[in-house]
Motif scaffolding. Structure first.
Motif, PDB file in Angstrom:
ATOM      1  N   ALA A   4     -45.839  33.838 -32.388  1.00 43.35           N
ATOM      2  CA  ALA A   4     -46.234  34.910 -33.310  1.00 43.35           C
ATOM      3  C   ALA A   4     -47.366  34.419 -34.211  1.00 43.35           C
ATOM      4  CB  ALA A   4     -45.044  35.339 -34.161  1.00 43.35           C
ATOM      5  N   GLU A   8     -48.113  38.530 -37.880  1.00 44.62           N
ATOM      6  CA  GLU A   8     -46.926  39.091 -37.247  1.00 44.62           C
ATOM      7  C   GLU A   8     -45.658  38.503 -37.858  1.00 44.62           C
ATOM      8  OE1 GLU A   8     -47.656  38.141 -33.189  1.00 44.62           O
ATOM      9  OE2 GLU A   8     -48.568  40.077 -32.758  1.00 44.62           O
ATOM     10  N   SER A   9     -45.657  37.205 -38.113  1.00 48.55           N
ATOM     11  CA  SER A   9     -44.495  36.566 -38.722  1.00 48.55           C
ATOM     12  C   SER A   9     -44.224  37.135 -40.095  1.00 48.55           C
ATOM     13  CB  SER A   9     -44.714  35.053 -38.838  1.00 48.55           C
ATOM     14  OG  SER A   9     -44.816  34.487 -37.564  1.00 48.55           O
ATOM     15  N   ARG A  11     -45.054  40.161 -41.212  1.00 44.83           N
ATOM     16  CA  ARG A  11     -44.522  41.521 -41.081  1.00 44.83           C
ATOM     17  C   ARG A  11     -43.064  41.497 -40.668  1.00 44.83           C
ATOM     18  NH1 ARG A  11     -49.852  42.957 -38.784  1.00 44.83           N
ATOM     19  NH2 ARG A  11     -48.993  42.372 -36.792  1.00 44.83           N
ATOM     20  N   GLU A  12     -42.719  40.630 -39.727  1.00 42.66           N
ATOM     21  CA  GLU A  12     -41.331  40.534 -39.296  1.00 42.66           C
ATOM     22  C   GLU A  12     -40.452  40.059 -40.445  1.00 42.66           C
ATOM     23  OE1 GLU A  12     -41.100  38.224 -35.727  1.00 42.66           O
ATOM     24  OE2 GLU A  12     -42.483  39.547 -34.664  1.00 42.66           O
ATOM     25  N   ASP A  13     -40.950  39.110 -41.245  1.00 45.70           N
ATOM     26  CA  ASP A  13     -40.190  38.644 -42.406  1.00 45.70           C
ATOM     27  C   ASP A  13     -40.001  39.769 -43.414  1.00 45.70           C
ATOM     28  OD1 ASP A  13     -40.030  36.147 -41.296  1.00 45.70           O
ATOM     29  OD2 ASP A  13     -41.657  35.290 -42.500  1.00 45.70           O
ATOM     30  N   ARG A  16     -37.252  41.967 -42.326  1.00 44.68           N
ATOM     31  CA  ARG A  16     -35.937  41.334 -42.401  1.00 44.68           C
ATOM     32  C   ARG A  16     -35.482  41.113 -43.846  1.00 44.68           C
ATOM     33  NH1 ARG A  16     -37.994  40.027 -37.686  1.00 44.68           N
ATOM     34  NH2 ARG A  16     -36.697  39.740 -35.869  1.00 44.68           N
ATOM     35  N   ARG A  65     -33.837  45.816 -37.135  1.00 44.60           N
ATOM     36  CA  ARG A  65     -34.107  44.375 -36.946  1.00 44.60           C
ATOM     37  C   ARG A  65     -35.243  44.123 -35.959  1.00 44.60           C
ATOM     38  NH1 ARG A  65     -32.861  41.945 -41.182  1.00 44.60           N
ATOM     39  NH2 ARG A  65     -30.740  42.266 -41.840  1.00 44.60           N
ATOM     40  N   ARG A  66     -35.491  45.075 -35.074  1.00 44.49           N
ATOM     41  CA  ARG A  66     -36.576  44.897 -34.098  1.00 44.49           C
ATOM     42  C   ARG A  66     -37.891  45.457 -34.601  1.00 44.49           C
ATOM     43  NH1 ARG A  66     -32.698  46.869 -29.474  1.00 44.49           N
ATOM     44  NH2 ARG A  66     -33.086  48.745 -30.645  1.00 44.49           N
ATOM     45  N   ARG A  68     -41.209  45.483 -36.237  1.00 47.13           N
ATOM     46  CA  ARG A  68     -42.136  44.402 -36.565  1.00 47.13           C
ATOM     47  C   ARG A  68     -42.821  44.595 -37.904  1.00 47.13           C
ATOM     48  NH1 ARG A  68     -45.187  42.450 -31.134  1.00 47.13           N
ATOM     49  NH2 ARG A  68     -43.319  41.944 -30.010  1.00 47.13           N
ATOM     50  N   ASP A  69     -43.076  45.841 -38.259  1.00 52.11           N
ATOM     51  CA  ASP A  69     -43.816  46.127 -39.477  1.00 52.11           C
ATOM     52  C   ASP A  69     -43.061  47.191 -40.270  1.00 52.11           C
ATOM     53  OD1 ASP A  69     -45.643  46.607 -41.466  1.00 52.11           O
ATOM     54  OD2 ASP A  69     -47.331  47.021 -40.131  1.00 52.11           O
TER      55      ASP A  69
END
Length: 183
Positions: A4, A8-9, A11-13, A16, A65-66, A68-69
């Motif tokens: 990633a 991207e990391s 946005r995923e963080d 979450r 959880r899936r 991304r943004d």
């Protein structure tokens, strides 16, 4: 499998950081009524519109959880509501065709949109919007009611920006002609 990127990391963080319950609760508080009004304009049935919107929130909760943004959650909801409205309209069409072919002929049932439309001031405009073809109606409602940009409308409808312009232009022309004829 590729690694990633930092964006991207991040946005995923972000997605979450919020629990699904907290995020959906905040989105529900901020956008539920607007999404229901959008669905009512497309479906002309408040009960079905509420069901479509609730289904969109449930689907987003399952997929949180899936995601991304997290910033795209509202766009996801709009697209889900639009797709749910399309599905409900298809089901309604099948049911109406089935009833029309019944051995006793069509049933006479009070219109589902009667209650919802009685609350709105501009019946002539709404009637004209209802008579538009589906894609034109969607483009008009998303642009002028939901105040989305062409890019957001294109994303929600799953078409190009040029197609959005075309549907909106044709829809406005048809509305103009319909409303001028009514006067």
């Amino acid at each position: 499998m590729r690694a990633a990127t930092p964006d991207e990391s991040t946005r995923e963080d972000d997605a979450r950081r919020w629990s699904a319950d907290d995020a959906i609760g905040a989105l529900f508080t901020a956008h539920y009524r607007g999404l229901v009004r959008l669905a009512v304009l497309l479906l002309h049935d408040e009960g079905v519109a509420e069901d479509v919107v609730q289904d969109a929130y449930v689907a987003l909760h399952r997929r949180w959880r899936r995601l991304r943004d997290a910033d795209k959650a509202l766009a996801y909801l709009r697209t889900s509501v639009l797709n749910g409205a399309r599905s409900a309209l298809r089901k309604r069409g099948v049911a109406e065709r089935h009833i029309a072919r019944g051995p006793d002929g069509p049933l006479i049932v009070a219109s589902a949109e009667t209650g919802a439309l009685s609350l709105l001031r501009h019946r002539e405009v709404l009637e004209a919007v209802r008579r538009l073809p589906t894609r034109q109606r969607e483009a008009i409602v998303l642009r002028y009611y939901a105040e989305l940009s062409e890019a957001e409308i294109a994303d929600a409808m799953g078409v190009s920006r040029g197609a959005v312009k075309s549907h909106a232009s044709r829809g406005m022309q048809a509305l103009r002609q319909s409303l001028e004829a009514a006067l």
